[in-house]
Design an enzyme around this catalytic site. Structure first.
Site, PDB file in Angstrom:
ATOM      1  CG  LEU A   1      18.828 -31.229  23.218  1.00 39.56           C
ATOM      2  CD1 LEU A   1      19.137 -29.741  23.112  1.00 39.56           C
ATOM      3  CD2 LEU A   1      17.839 -31.640  22.130  1.00 39.56           C
ATOM      4  N   GLY A   2      21.278 -35.451  22.899  1.00 41.75           N
ATOM      5  CA  GLY A   2      22.496 -36.212  22.628  1.00 41.75           C
ATOM      6  C   GLY A   2      22.824 -37.186  23.742  1.00 41.75           C
ATOM      7  CE1 TYR A   3      22.290 -41.640  27.916  1.00 42.72           C
ATOM      8  CE2 TYR A   3      23.050 -43.475  26.574  1.00 42.72           C
ATOM      9  CZ  TYR A   3      22.677 -42.968  27.800  1.00 42.72           C
ATOM     10  OH  TYR A   3      22.673 -43.775  28.902  1.00 42.72           O
ATOM     11  N   GLY A   4      26.089 -39.109  23.699  1.00 43.86           N
ATOM     12  CA  GLY A   4      27.439 -39.588  23.421  1.00 43.86           C
ATOM     13  C   GLY A   4      28.227 -39.749  24.703  1.00 43.86           C
TER      14      GLY A   4
ATOM     15  N   GLY B   1      26.965 -37.105  27.381  1.00 47.36           N
ATOM     16  CA  GLY B   1      25.569 -37.343  27.717  1.00 47.36           C
ATOM     17  C   GLY B   1      25.366 -38.614  28.524  1.00 47.36           C
TER      18      GLY B   1
ATOM     19  N   GLY C   1      36.552 -28.655  31.307  1.00 46.15           N
ATOM     20  CA  GLY C   1      36.075 -30.003  31.613  1.00 46.15           C
ATOM     21  C   GLY C   1      35.626 -30.091  33.054  1.00 46.15           C
TER      22      GLY C   1
ATOM     23  CE  LYS D   1      38.228 -26.774  25.738  1.00 46.80           C
ATOM     24  NZ  LYS D   1      39.111 -27.928  25.999  1.00 46.80           N
TER      25      LYS D   1
END
Length: 415
Positions: A7-10, A13, A130, A201
């Site tokens: 879901l998503g390709y930024g 992704g 991260g 976080k």
């Protein structure tokens, strides 16, 4: 074969897709399985017409939930529509991997329960640090410890800004603009600079570490927008740096939880962390202090953590499955231990302010006016039994003198 839909390709992704392609043959050889990126949900198909495999891109979310899909990677960010998509994937018995701290902080308990009910796994290592493998470390490697405290730099944007203000004497606005120009800050940096990102976080990290539910909205949050170059001059005059610290610490029967600018020693572990790097210091009753350092954001650090979660699922690794405890923790936002603080008092009545400080605080080191030449300010390093007494004394001081503002910054001498 293991079929993965995304879901998503930024930024994240596309990084995950590169790692899948890069490691495809290696894992086919080592684990006798092949990773297949089958479908990727995007908004604009034309944007990907020139890619090596344009057929994998789709605008129809139904393609993500097809029967042959084993793992869904959520790389959209935000809550809407990511929440509905992740929930549906889990209900359809698809494993899910996400780096979405907003989603996990808001709906982690519910989604983990849905995953458990349907016999699938929801993994979110990249949501906190991260590329830093902190959740796995706490859940597996430190499982024999009672966690006593967490002190962490969890936001690379704010650490970059504070580093530039400290090392290059930049103003906040100039450092923020540089961070935006270099891609470390969004055009709307509110979530980072106001401390909300770090608080989300911290809520995820401390919920797992302390095994009690910690809502990020109950954490005391102060961002960095009010930090100015003079704060750094005062801090550096006594050998300290200023960092936006996320702190969760067991104090009596509650958990102190805050995200605030804090002074730490220059030569300490946290004091040495510069620019976009993150650091997490965990204190366990058996192991003592353990430090995790790395890039907390970025394409490949985050993609690395996502890919690691994928591989754990593919290899059916039987780690301790994470579930959020339904019992709410008692959150305390007042530091209950004796400590030092820097106070900056904006007033024209300097003599009365200094007299009041000396009277109210047995330990009071007033900074000489001649050192910085500020006409309408008194700065002092004071010690108080706890933050409640400190705040009470500040209120008493303000009642005695004509005072526009009092800024306080906590000092951690033992980090």
């Amino acid at each position: 074969m293991t079929y993965i839909a995304m879901l998503g390709y930024g930024t994240v992704g596309s990084g995950v897709a590169e790692l899948i392609l890069k490691n495809r043959n290696k894992f086919k050889k080592n684990i006798k399985d092949e990773l297949i990126l089958s479908k990727v949900l995007v908004r604009n198909l034309e944007k990907h017409n020139e890619s090596n495999n344009p057929s994998i891109f789709t605008k129809d979310v139904k393609d993500i939930f097809k029967e042959n899909v084993d793992i869904v990677v959520e790389a959209m960010g935000g809550i809407d529509p990511a929440y509905e998509y992740v929930k549906k994937a889990l209900e359809l018995k698809k494993h899910v991997v996400t780096a979405n701290k907003d989603l996990i902080a808001e709906h982690g308990e519910e989604l983990l329960n849905i995953a458990n009910k349907n016999g699938v796994i929801l993994k979110f290592e990249a949501s906190v640090g991260g590329g830093i493998p902190i959740l796995k470390s706490i859940n597996e490697c430190l499982v024999g410890n009672k966690i006593k405290s967490i002190k962490a730099i969890l936001n690379g944007t704010t650490n970059f800004i504070l580093s530039k203000m400290s090392k290059e004497n930049m103003s906040y606005n100039d450092a923020l603009k540089l961070a935006q120009d270099m891609g470390f800050a969004e055009s709307n940096p509110e979530s980072d600079v106001m401390g909300y990102d770090a608080a989300r976080k911290l809520s995820i990290l401390s919920t797992i570490a302390f095994k009690k539910k910690i809502n990020w909205k109950n954490i005391k949050i102060n961002g960095i927008t009010n930090i100015d170059p003079m704060d750094f001059q005062y801090a550096q005059s006594v050998g300290f740096e200023i960092k936006l610290l996320a702190i969760a610490e067991l104090q009596k029967n509650s958990i102190y939880a805050s995200v605030s600018p804090v002074m730490v020693r220059k030569n300490s572990t946290l004091g040495k962390i510069e620019n976009e790097y993150n650091a997490i210091l965990v204190d366990g009753d058996a192991v003592g202090d353990v430090v995790f350092i790395g890039k907390g954001a970025g394409k490949f650090p985050t993609a690395s953590a996502v890919f690691s979660d994928i591989m754990d699922i593919v290899q059916s690794k039987k780690e301790n499955r994470i579930l959020f405890d339904t019992k709410e923790a008692s959150i305390n936002t007042i530091w209950r231990k004796e400590n030092k603080w820097l106070l900056r008092i904006n007033t024209k009545d300097r003599i009365a302010a200094m007299s009041g400080l000396v009277e109210l605080f047995p330990y009071c080191n007033i900074v000489a006016k001649s050192k910085y030449g500020l006409e309408n300010e008194v700065a002092a390093f004071v010690k108080s039994e706890n933050e409640a007494i400190l705040d009470k004394n500040i209120r008493m001081l303000r009642e005695r003198i004509d005072c526009n503002n009092v800024k306080k910054i906590m000092i951690l001498e033992d980090e």
